[in-house]
Enzyme design. Structure first.
Site, PDB file in Angstrom:
ATOM      1  N   LYS A   1     -17.914  17.092  -0.339  1.00 28.03           N
ATOM      2  CA  LYS A   1     -17.517  17.356   1.055  1.00 28.03           C
ATOM      3  C   LYS A   1     -16.454  16.368   1.531  1.00 28.03           C
ATOM      4  O   LYS A   1     -15.473  16.763   2.148  1.00 28.03           O
ATOM      5  CB  LYS A   1     -18.728  17.271   2.002  1.00 28.03           C
ATOM      6  CG  LYS A   1     -19.833  18.257   1.700  1.00 28.03           C
ATOM      7  CD  LYS A   1     -20.944  18.198   2.754  1.00 28.03           C
ATOM      8  CE  LYS A   1     -21.717  16.893   2.764  1.00 28.03           C
ATOM      9  NZ  LYS A   1     -22.677  16.747   1.654  1.00 28.03           N
TER      10      LYS A   1
ATOM     11  N   ARG B   1     -27.154  19.272   9.604  1.00 26.57           N
ATOM     12  CA  ARG B   1     -28.016  19.185   8.429  1.00 26.57           C
ATOM     13  C   ARG B   1     -29.387  19.798   8.686  1.00 26.57           C
ATOM     14  O   ARG B   1     -30.227  19.788   7.791  1.00 26.57           O
ATOM     15  CB  ARG B   1     -28.209  17.710   8.069  1.00 26.57           C
ATOM     16  CG  ARG B   1     -27.271  17.192   6.996  1.00 26.57           C
ATOM     17  CD  ARG B   1     -27.518  15.703   6.860  1.00 26.57           C
ATOM     18  NE  ARG B   1     -27.303  15.222   5.543  1.00 26.57           N
ATOM     19  CZ  ARG B   1     -26.182  14.629   5.140  1.00 26.57           C
ATOM     20  NH1 ARG B   1     -25.162  14.506   5.948  1.00 26.57           N
ATOM     21  NH2 ARG B   1     -26.087  14.160   3.928  1.00 26.57           N
TER      22      ARG B   1
ATOM     23  N   ARG C   1     -21.166   7.645  -8.772  1.00 31.99           N
ATOM     24  CA  ARG C   1     -20.627   7.092  -7.525  1.00 31.99           C
ATOM     25  C   ARG C   1     -21.349   5.797  -7.173  1.00 31.99           C
ATOM     26  O   ARG C   1     -20.726   4.823  -6.747  1.00 31.99           O
ATOM     27  CB  ARG C   1     -20.768   8.117  -6.383  1.00 31.99           C
ATOM     28  CG  ARG C   1     -20.107   7.679  -5.078  1.00 31.99           C
ATOM     29  CD  ARG C   1     -20.056   8.789  -4.065  1.00 31.99           C
ATOM     30  NE  ARG C   1     -21.334   8.978  -3.389  1.00 31.99           N
ATOM     31  CZ  ARG C   1     -21.579   9.941  -2.500  1.00 31.99           C
ATOM     32  NH1 ARG C   1     -20.646  10.799  -2.175  1.00 31.99           N
ATOM     33  NH2 ARG C   1     -22.759  10.045  -1.937  1.00 31.99           N
TER      34      ARG C   1
ATOM     35  N   ARG D   1     -22.789   2.179  -3.279  1.00 35.64           N
ATOM     36  CA  ARG D   1     -23.466   2.714  -2.090  1.00 35.64           C
ATOM     37  C   ARG D   1     -24.964   2.640  -2.314  1.00 35.64           C
ATOM     38  O   ARG D   1     -25.485   3.186  -3.288  1.00 35.64           O
ATOM     39  CB  ARG D   1     -23.003   4.163  -1.859  1.00 35.64           C
ATOM     40  CG  ARG D   1     -22.623   4.414  -0.416  1.00 35.64           C
ATOM     41  CD  ARG D   1     -22.123   5.804  -0.239  1.00 35.64           C
ATOM     42  NE  ARG D   1     -23.202   6.701   0.127  1.00 35.64           N
ATOM     43  CZ  ARG D   1     -23.011   7.932   0.583  1.00 35.64           C
ATOM     44  NH1 ARG D   1     -21.785   8.395   0.704  1.00 35.64           N
ATOM     45  NH2 ARG D   1     -24.027   8.693   0.900  1.00 35.64           N
TER      46      ARG D   1
ATOM     47  N   ARG E   1     -33.003  12.550  -1.463  1.00 40.33           N
ATOM     48  CA  ARG E   1     -31.977  13.227  -0.650  1.00 40.33           C
ATOM     49  C   ARG E   1     -31.830  14.685  -1.062  1.00 40.33           C
ATOM     50  O   ARG E   1     -31.620  15.552  -0.219  1.00 40.33           O
ATOM     51  CB  ARG E   1     -30.635  12.489  -0.771  1.00 40.33           C
ATOM     52  CG  ARG E   1     -30.592  11.233   0.106  1.00 40.33           C
ATOM     53  CD  ARG E   1     -29.651  10.185  -0.423  1.00 40.33           C
ATOM     54  NE  ARG E   1     -28.277  10.639  -0.465  1.00 40.33           N
ATOM     55  CZ  ARG E   1     -27.354  10.144  -1.309  1.00 40.33           C
ATOM     56  NH1 ARG E   1     -27.680   9.206  -2.173  1.00 40.33           N
ATOM     57  NH2 ARG E   1     -26.130  10.599  -1.271  1.00 40.33           N
TER      58      ARG E   1
HETATM   59  P1  ADP Z   1     -24.362  12.565   1.295  1.00 40.43           P
HETATM   60  O1  ADP Z   1     -23.486  12.087   0.194  1.00 40.43           O
HETATM   61  O2  ADP Z   1     -25.815  12.391   0.978  1.00 40.43           O
HETATM   62  O3  ADP Z   1     -24.035  13.919   1.815  1.00 40.43           O
HETATM   63  P2  ADP Z   1     -23.613  11.284   3.873  1.00 40.43           P
HETATM   64  O4  ADP Z   1     -22.656  10.194   3.726  1.00 40.43           O
HETATM   65  O5  ADP Z   1     -23.165  12.552   4.491  1.00 40.43           O
HETATM   66  O6  ADP Z   1     -24.202  11.494   2.412  1.00 40.43           O
HETATM   67  O7  ADP Z   1     -24.910  10.780   4.671  1.00 40.43           O
HETATM   68  C1  ADP Z   1     -25.641   9.645   4.245  1.00 40.43           C
HETATM   69  C2  ADP Z   1     -26.957   9.552   5.003  1.00 40.43           C
HETATM   70  O8  ADP Z   1     -26.717   9.446   6.423  1.00 40.43           O
HETATM   71  C3  ADP Z   1     -27.911  10.743   4.865  1.00 40.43           C
HETATM   72  O9  ADP Z   1     -28.696  10.685   3.688  1.00 40.43           O
HETATM   73  C4  ADP Z   1     -28.742  10.600   6.158  1.00 40.43           C
HETATM   74  O10 ADP Z   1     -29.721   9.591   6.030  1.00 40.43           O
HETATM   75  C5  ADP Z   1     -27.721  10.121   7.180  1.00 40.43           C
HETATM   76  N1  ADP Z   1     -27.096  11.266   7.881  1.00 40.43           N
HETATM   77  C6  ADP Z   1     -25.801  11.665   7.798  1.00 40.43           C
HETATM   78  N2  ADP Z   1     -25.577  12.776   8.523  1.00 40.43           N
HETATM   79  C7  ADP Z   1     -26.771  13.114   9.091  1.00 40.43           C
HETATM   80  C8  ADP Z   1     -27.216  14.169   9.937  1.00 40.43           C
HETATM   81  N3  ADP Z   1     -26.390  15.135  10.353  1.00 40.43           N
HETATM   82  N4  ADP Z   1     -28.525  14.194  10.307  1.00 40.43           N
HETATM   83  C9  ADP Z   1     -29.369  13.246   9.919  1.00 40.43           C
HETATM   84  N5  ADP Z   1     -29.027  12.223   9.112  1.00 40.43           N
HETATM   85  C10 ADP Z   1     -27.746  12.139   8.699  1.00 40.43           C
END
Ligand code: ADP
Length: 191
Positions: free
Chosen positions: A14, A89, A128, A134, A145
């Site tokens: 994404k 989400r 990654r 990270r 996740r």
């Molecule tokens: P990923 O690579 O898992 O898609 P992101 O960078 O988008 O990671 O998000 C990392 C973390 O931030 C998620 O695992 C969650 O804990 C939190 N997070 C991000 N966006 C949301 C959301 N829309 N609702 C709830 N938690 C979120």
């Protein structure tokens, strides 16, 4: 206004594809993950709260992340549109986004579902984690996740299908091919 939801499991690409779409369409990028990581880095109270959830591979509570999204959206000036990356989400978040945009006389233009097989997601995220360090890209948290994705986030696929906004994108293969598939889906949606 072009409002794009880029959707997919963790590791589906994404963030990478969002940067390319931003460059091509001149819209803003809101990544909730990036917003939260910036808060953590700045050592804010919100960052501390967020870290607790992120390190456990859990989602933040809907009301909290919806407020964050609303204020991030309000902070944008002279926008041609937005690509929403990592939001919504959950169904509650999708409904909140719909309402938030309606209040601004806008709608979601298209939801792009970047579809990548599970074994490839695992592989990408572990890699990654090794490269970027990270904290949530370790095997145990990645598994959590992905479970959270399947139980809480994947139901949005049907939700957006019902809204007539769903576009499937094959997220496996050459980056440029994926980008061009995405651009085709966007252009078709706004035609
Ligand atoms: P990923 O690579 O898992 O898609 P992101 O960078 O988008 O990671 O998000 C990392 C973390 O931030 C998620 O695992 C969650 O804990 C939190 N997070 C991000 N966006 C949301 C959301 N829309 N609702 C709830 N938690 C979120």
């Amino acid at each position: 206004m072009l409002n794009i939801v880029i959707f997919g499991a963790p590791g589906s690409g994404k963030g990478t594809q969002s940067e390319r779409i931003v460059a091509k369409y001149g819209i803003n990028h809101i990544s909730t993950g990036d917003v939260l990581r910036a808060e953590i880095k700045a050592g804010t109270e919100l960052g501390q709260t967020a870290k607790g959830y992120i390190d456990q591979g859990q989602l933040l509570p809907d009301n909290l992340i919806i407020d964050i999204l609303a204020s991030t959206l309000d902070g944008l000036k002279e926008s041609k549109g937005v690509i929403f990356d990592g939001f919504p989400r959950t169904i509650a978040q999708a409904e909140a986004l719909k309402k938030m945009l309606a209040e601004r006389n806008q709608t979601v233009s298209v939801m792009l579902d970047l579809d990548v097989p599970e074994d490839e997601l695992m592989h990408r995220l572990i890699l990654r984690g090794q490269q970027s360090g990270r904290a949530d890209d370790n095997e145990e948290t990645i598994r959590k996740r992905l479970t959270v994705y399947h139980s809480q986030t994947a139901p949005l696929i049907d939700w957006y299908k019902q809204e007539g906004l769903y576009a499937h994108i094959n997220g496996l293969g050459e980056l440029d091919v994926i980008t061009s598939d995405i651009c085709q889906a966007i252009d078709k949606a706004v035609k």
